[in-house]
Design a protein around this motif. Structure first.
Motif, PDB file in Angstrom:
ATOM      1  N   VAL A   2       0.856  -1.181   0.000  1.00 19.82           N
ATOM      2  CA  VAL A   2       0.000   0.000   0.000  1.00 19.82           C
ATOM      3  C   VAL A   2       0.891   1.230   0.000  1.00 19.82           C
ATOM      4  O   VAL A   2       1.830   1.332   0.786  1.00 19.82           O
ATOM      5  CB  VAL A   2      -0.909   0.017   1.239  1.00 19.82           C
ATOM      6  N   GLN A   3       0.587   2.150  -0.884  1.00 13.14           N
ATOM      7  CA  GLN A   3       1.275   3.436  -0.895  1.00 13.14           C
ATOM      8  C   GLN A   3       0.313   4.493  -0.385  1.00 13.14           C
ATOM      9  O   GLN A   3      -0.845   4.532  -0.809  1.00 13.14           O
ATOM     10  CB  GLN A   3       1.758   3.801  -2.302  1.00 13.14           C
ATOM     11  N   LEU A   4       0.806   5.342   0.495  1.00 12.78           N
ATOM     12  CA  LEU A   4       0.001   6.410   1.089  1.00 12.78           C
ATOM     13  C   LEU A   4       0.637   7.750   0.773  1.00 12.78           C
ATOM     14  O   LEU A   4       1.847   7.930   0.954  1.00 12.78           O
ATOM     15  CB  LEU A   4      -0.086   6.227   2.603  1.00 12.78           C
ATOM     16  N   VAL A   5      -0.177   8.680   0.336  1.00 21.65           N
ATOM     17  CA  VAL A   5       0.316  10.017   0.005  1.00 21.65           C
ATOM     18  C   VAL A   5      -0.559  11.054   0.689  1.00 21.65           C
ATOM     19  O   VAL A   5      -1.759  11.151   0.392  1.00 21.65           O
ATOM     20  CB  VAL A   5       0.331  10.260  -1.506  1.00 21.65           C
ATOM     21  N   THR A  28      -7.006  -1.908  -1.932  1.00 21.98           N
ATOM     22  CA  THR A  28      -8.183  -1.286  -1.336  1.00 21.98           C
ATOM     23  C   THR A  28      -8.052  -1.356   0.180  1.00 21.98           C
ATOM     24  O   THR A  28      -7.777  -2.423   0.735  1.00 21.98           O
ATOM     25  CB  THR A  28      -9.455  -2.010  -1.791  1.00 21.98           C
ATOM     26  N   ILE A  29      -8.235  -0.227   0.840  1.00 22.97           N
ATOM     27  CA  ILE A  29      -8.014  -0.152   2.280  1.00 22.97           C
ATOM     28  C   ILE A  29      -9.315  -0.136   3.076  1.00 22.97           C
ATOM     29  O   ILE A  29      -9.330   0.252   4.244  1.00 22.97           O
ATOM     30  CB  ILE A  29      -7.162   1.081   2.642  1.00 22.97           C
ATOM     31  N   GLY A  30     -10.392  -0.562   2.457  1.00 20.71           N
ATOM     32  CA  GLY A  30     -11.685  -0.533   3.126  1.00 20.71           C
ATOM     33  C   GLY A  30     -11.737  -1.344   4.410  1.00 20.71           C
ATOM     34  O   GLY A  30     -12.510  -1.015   5.317  1.00 20.71           O
ATOM     35  N   THR A  31     -10.923  -2.379   4.537  1.00 10.25           N
ATOM     36  CA  THR A  31     -10.938  -3.213   5.741  1.00 10.25           C
ATOM     37  C   THR A  31      -9.763  -2.908   6.665  1.00 10.25           C
ATOM     38  O   THR A  31      -9.561  -3.601   7.654  1.00 10.25           O
ATOM     39  CB  THR A  31     -10.897  -4.701   5.365  1.00 10.25           C
ATOM     40  N   TYR A  32      -9.013  -1.863   6.350  1.00  7.31           N
ATOM     41  CA  TYR A  32      -7.854  -1.490   7.159  1.00  7.31           C
ATOM     42  C   TYR A  32      -8.267  -0.509   8.248  1.00  7.31           C
ATOM     43  O   TYR A  32      -9.158   0.327   8.059  1.00  7.31           O
ATOM     44  CB  TYR A  32      -6.793  -0.794   6.300  1.00  7.31           C
ATOM     45  N   ALA A  33      -7.582  -0.591   9.366  1.00  9.34           N
ATOM     46  CA  ALA A  33      -7.647   0.495  10.339  1.00  9.34           C
ATOM     47  C   ALA A  33      -6.670   1.579   9.873  1.00  9.34           C
ATOM     48  O   ALA A  33      -5.588   1.268   9.367  1.00  9.34           O
ATOM     49  CB  ALA A  33      -7.261   0.015  11.728  1.00  9.34           C
ATOM     50  N   LEU A  34      -7.039   2.815  10.032  1.00  7.11           N
ATOM     51  CA  LEU A  34      -6.235   3.942   9.548  1.00  7.11           C
ATOM     52  C   LEU A  34      -5.972   4.915  10.679  1.00  7.11           C
ATOM     53  O   LEU A  34      -6.775   5.028  11.615  1.00  7.11           O
ATOM     54  CB  LEU A  34      -6.970   4.648   8.415  1.00  7.11           C
ATOM     55  N   ALA A  91       3.652  20.400  13.263  1.00  7.91           N
ATOM     56  CA  ALA A  91       4.330  19.107  13.167  1.00  7.91           C
ATOM     57  C   ALA A  91       4.237  18.606  11.733  1.00  7.91           C
ATOM     58  O   ALA A  91       3.506  19.174  10.918  1.00  7.91           O
ATOM     59  CB  ALA A  91       3.690  18.086  14.105  1.00  7.91           C
ATOM     60  N   VAL A  92       4.972  17.539  11.478  1.00 10.64           N
ATOM     61  CA  VAL A  92       4.750  16.773  10.253  1.00 10.64           C
ATOM     62  C   VAL A  92       3.685  15.730  10.575  1.00 10.64           C
ATOM     63  O   VAL A  92       3.796  15.008  11.563  1.00 10.64           O
ATOM     64  CB  VAL A  92       6.039  16.089   9.767  1.00 10.64           C
ATOM     65  N   TYR A  93       2.667  15.693   9.746  1.00 16.52           N
ATOM     66  CA  TYR A  93       1.557  14.779   9.955  1.00 16.52           C
ATOM     67  C   TYR A  93       1.677  13.596   8.999  1.00 16.52           C
ATOM     68  O   TYR A  93       1.863  13.780   7.789  1.00 16.52           O
ATOM     69  CB  TYR A  93       0.231  15.505   9.752  1.00 16.52           C
ATOM     70  N   TYR A  94       1.538  12.404   9.555  1.00 16.88           N
ATOM     71  CA  TYR A  94       1.666  11.169   8.794  1.00 16.88           C
ATOM     72  C   TYR A  94       0.366  10.370   8.870  1.00 16.88           C
ATOM     73  O   TYR A  94      -0.240  10.274   9.941  1.00 16.88           O
ATOM     74  CB  TYR A  94       2.771  10.289   9.362  1.00 16.88           C
ATOM     75  N   CYS A  95      -0.027   9.792   7.749  1.00 11.88           N
ATOM     76  CA  CYS A  95      -1.119   8.831   7.817  1.00 11.88           C
ATOM     77  C   CYS A  95      -0.516   7.430   7.802  1.00 11.88           C
ATOM     78  O   CYS A  95       0.602   7.222   7.318  1.00 11.88           O
ATOM     79  CB  CYS A  95      -2.120   9.020   6.693  1.00 11.88           C
ATOM     80  N   ALA A  96      -1.279   6.493   8.344  1.00 15.46           N
ATOM     81  CA  ALA A  96      -0.797   5.128   8.475  1.00 15.46           C
ATOM     82  C   ALA A  96      -1.958   4.163   8.294  1.00 15.46           C
ATOM     83  O   ALA A  96      -3.104   4.507   8.581  1.00 15.46           O
ATOM     84  CB  ALA A  96      -0.160   4.926   9.849  1.00 15.46           C
ATOM     85  N   ALA A  97      -1.625   2.963   7.822  1.00 18.22           N
ATOM     86  CA  ALA A  97      -2.643   1.947   7.578  1.00 18.22           C
ATOM     87  C   ALA A  97      -2.245   0.634   8.237  1.00 18.22           C
ATOM     88  O   ALA A  97      -1.078   0.234   8.185  1.00 18.22           O
ATOM     89  CB  ALA A  97      -2.834   1.743   6.073  1.00 18.22           C
ATOM     90  N   ASN A 109       1.583  -0.805  15.344  1.00 18.97           N
ATOM     91  CA  ASN A 109       0.453  -1.579  14.810  1.00 18.97           C
ATOM     92  C   ASN A 109       0.198  -1.297  13.337  1.00 18.97           C
ATOM     93  O   ASN A 109      -0.642  -1.945  12.735  1.00 18.97           O
ATOM     94  CB  ASN A 109      -0.815  -1.254  15.594  1.00 18.97           C
ATOM     95  N   TYR A 110       0.887  -0.331  12.795  1.00 17.96           N
ATOM     96  CA  TYR A 110       0.627   0.098  11.421  1.00 17.96           C
ATOM     97  C   TYR A 110       1.777  -0.333  10.514  1.00 17.96           C
ATOM     98  O   TYR A 110       2.944  -0.074  10.810  1.00 17.96           O
ATOM     99  CB  TYR A 110       0.457   1.613  11.358  1.00 17.96           C
ATOM    100  N   GLU A 111       1.409  -0.982   9.412  1.00 19.93           N
ATOM    101  CA  GLU A 111       2.421  -1.506   8.501  1.00 19.93           C
ATOM    102  C   GLU A 111       2.827  -0.509   7.424  1.00 19.93           C
ATOM    103  O   GLU A 111       3.934  -0.573   6.895  1.00 19.93           O
ATOM    104  CB  GLU A 111       1.912  -2.769   7.795  1.00 19.93           C
ATOM    105  N   TYR A 112       1.940   0.386   7.093  1.00 23.70           N
ATOM    106  CA  TYR A 112       2.181   1.288   5.971  1.00 23.70           C
ATOM    107  C   TYR A 112       2.097   2.735   6.428  1.00 23.70           C
ATOM    108  O   TYR A 112       1.206   3.108   7.198  1.00 23.70           O
ATOM    109  CB  TYR A 112       1.159   1.029   4.861  1.00 23.70           C
TER     110      TYR A 112
END
Length: 123
Positions: A2-5, A28-34, A91-97, A109-112
């Motif tokens: 998964v690539q996140l931008v 598709t990240i529909g079943t991922y926690a974000l 801060a620098v804000y990061y998203c994670a999946a 707990n986040y891989e991506y």
């Protein structure tokens, strides 16, 4: 994979609002926690907000009531609406999946992860 931008960061004044977006590709990240995390200079990366695959949300105490996390599974995107910003939010804000749905406040707990977007709030 998964690539996140992330996008939507910038320089704002105290009291202003910003909306961060994080677009996912590759799967598709529909079943991922974000989640959203942030890292200020010289500090550790801290949890900001999280959303489960069924859209349950939780927030760090410092942003509760000001920030809102949401997801649009059709667009494979997660958002962070930030209101009443103050200089301490800089801060620098990061998203994670989290593929296996663990999510939560622990970064492990986040891989991506995305590359981050800078948010600067002036007083």
């Amino acid at each position: 994979q998964v690539q996140l931008v992330e996008s939507g960061g910038g320089l704002v004044q105290a009291g202003d609002s910003l909306r961060l977006s994080c677009a996912a590709s590759g799967r598709t990240i529909g079943t991922y926690a974000l989640g959203w995390f942030r890292q200020a200079p010289g500090k550790a990366r801290d949890f900001v907000a999280g959303i489960t695959w069924h859209s349950g949300t939780h927030y760090a105490e410092s942003v509760s009531g000001r920030f809102t996390i949401s997801r649009d599974n059709a667009k494979n995107t997660v958002f962070l609406q930030m209101n009443s910003l103050n200089p301490e939010d800089t801060a620098v804000y990061y998203c994670a999946a989290s593929q296996w749905g663990a999510g939560g406040v622990a970064s492990g707990n986040y891989e991506y992860w995305g590359q981050g977007t800078q948010v600067t709030v002036s007083s």
